[in-house]
Design an enzyme around this catalytic site. Structure first.
Site, PDB file in Angstrom:
ATOM      1  N   CYS A 116       0.868  -1.182   0.000  1.00 51.13           N
ATOM      2  CA  CYS A 116       0.000   0.000   0.000  1.00 51.13           C
ATOM      3  C   CYS A 116       0.904   1.232   0.000  1.00 51.13           C
ATOM      4  O   CYS A 116       1.775   1.372   0.857  1.00 51.13           O
ATOM      5  CB  CYS A 116      -0.903   0.013   1.233  1.00 51.13           C
ATOM      6  SG  CYS A 116      -1.988   1.450   1.268  1.00 51.13           S
ATOM      7  N   GLU A 117       0.685   2.070  -0.991  1.00 55.65           N
ATOM      8  CA  GLU A 117       1.504   3.272  -1.121  1.00 55.65           C
ATOM      9  C   GLU A 117       0.775   4.423  -0.424  1.00 55.65           C
ATOM     10  O   GLU A 117      -0.354   4.745  -0.788  1.00 55.65           O
ATOM     11  CB  GLU A 117       1.675   3.560  -2.615  1.00 55.65           C
ATOM     12  CG  GLU A 117       2.646   4.647  -2.950  1.00 55.65           C
ATOM     13  CD  GLU A 117       2.586   5.015  -4.429  1.00 55.65           C
ATOM     14  OE1 GLU A 117       3.636   5.242  -5.012  1.00 55.65           O
ATOM     15  OE2 GLU A 117       1.484   5.088  -4.996  1.00 55.65           O
TER      16      GLU A 117
END
Ligand code: NAD
Length: 192
Positions: A150-151
């Protein structure tokens, strides 16, 4: 008490985010504009849970409990008491702007407003709100239940507290986070 997550958009990404979050114990309200989209989203989540159950990766009772933690609605007011809202609607700035403008009025002042946008700068999305410091990018990858990364994308005004809340949320649903401090368009993986 379980914390409440609101997901705006019951498409591919929104339903995936709702799925992993409910499985992790969040109470989830999933909002879309039509009942048909919500039914599609919910059916997709159930089918995915069923698959994990049939593979022995998820307990049937846990899948049932997770599904029961997801409520669906077309009413934006139903997200009012969410601790965090993740927007996952079409990748169009004007659609996102309309939603963020409305969310800003509906939710409590401490609620974190997150966008799953792939390429629109968070600063641009946050600009229509009175709380740009509470707006952050929480960029999951597809398919959400399978992809570990997850960025977290910081807008120019995103506060440290907001970034920490976004990280806590993403980690609570089992993701590994990387933080992007520069608010540029596109995937960090693509840029690398
Ligand atoms: N598909 C991917 O691989 C992927 C990966 C990472 C990020 N994203 C990003 O995630 C977001 C969503 O992508 P997706 O693939 O899930 O799209 P999608 O087309 O599958 O779903 C979008 C959903 O948003 C709903 N919607 C539209 N306007 C709405 C409104 N005003 N309120 C509530 N719901 C509304 C639509 O009815 C639809 O169900 C986009 O910003 C996209 O760039 C997509």
């Amino acid at each position: 008490m379980a914390r409440k997550l609101a997901v705006i958009g019951a498409g591919l990404m929104g339903s995936g985010i709702a799925q992993v979050s409910a499985q992790a114990g969040w109470d989830v309200v999933l909002r879309d504009v039509t009942d048909a989209a919500l039914t599609r989203g919910r059916d997709g989540i159930k089918a995915s849970y069923d698959k994990f159950v049939s593979k022995g990766k998820l307990d049937a009772a846990d899948a049932e409990a997770a599904l029961a933690r997801i409520t669906t609605t077309t009413d934006l007011d139903a997200v009012a008491d969410a601790d965090i809202v993740v927007e996952a609607v079409f990748e169009k700035l004007e659609v996102k702007h309309e939603i963020f403008r409305a969310l800003d009025k509906v939710v409590g002042e401490n609620t974190v407003l997150a966008s799953n946008t792939s390429a629109i700068p968070i600063t641009k999305i946050a600009a229509v709100t009175e709380r740009p410091e509470r707006v952050v990018g929480v960029h999951f990858f597809s398919p959400v239940p399978m992809m570990q990364l997850c960025e977290l994308v910081r807008g120019y005004k995103t506060s440290d507290e907001t970034l920490a809340a976004a990280r806590e949320f993403a980690e609570s649903v089992g993701k590994t986070c990387i933080v992007v401090n520069r608010d540029v368009a596109g995937f960090v993986t693509t840029r690398l």
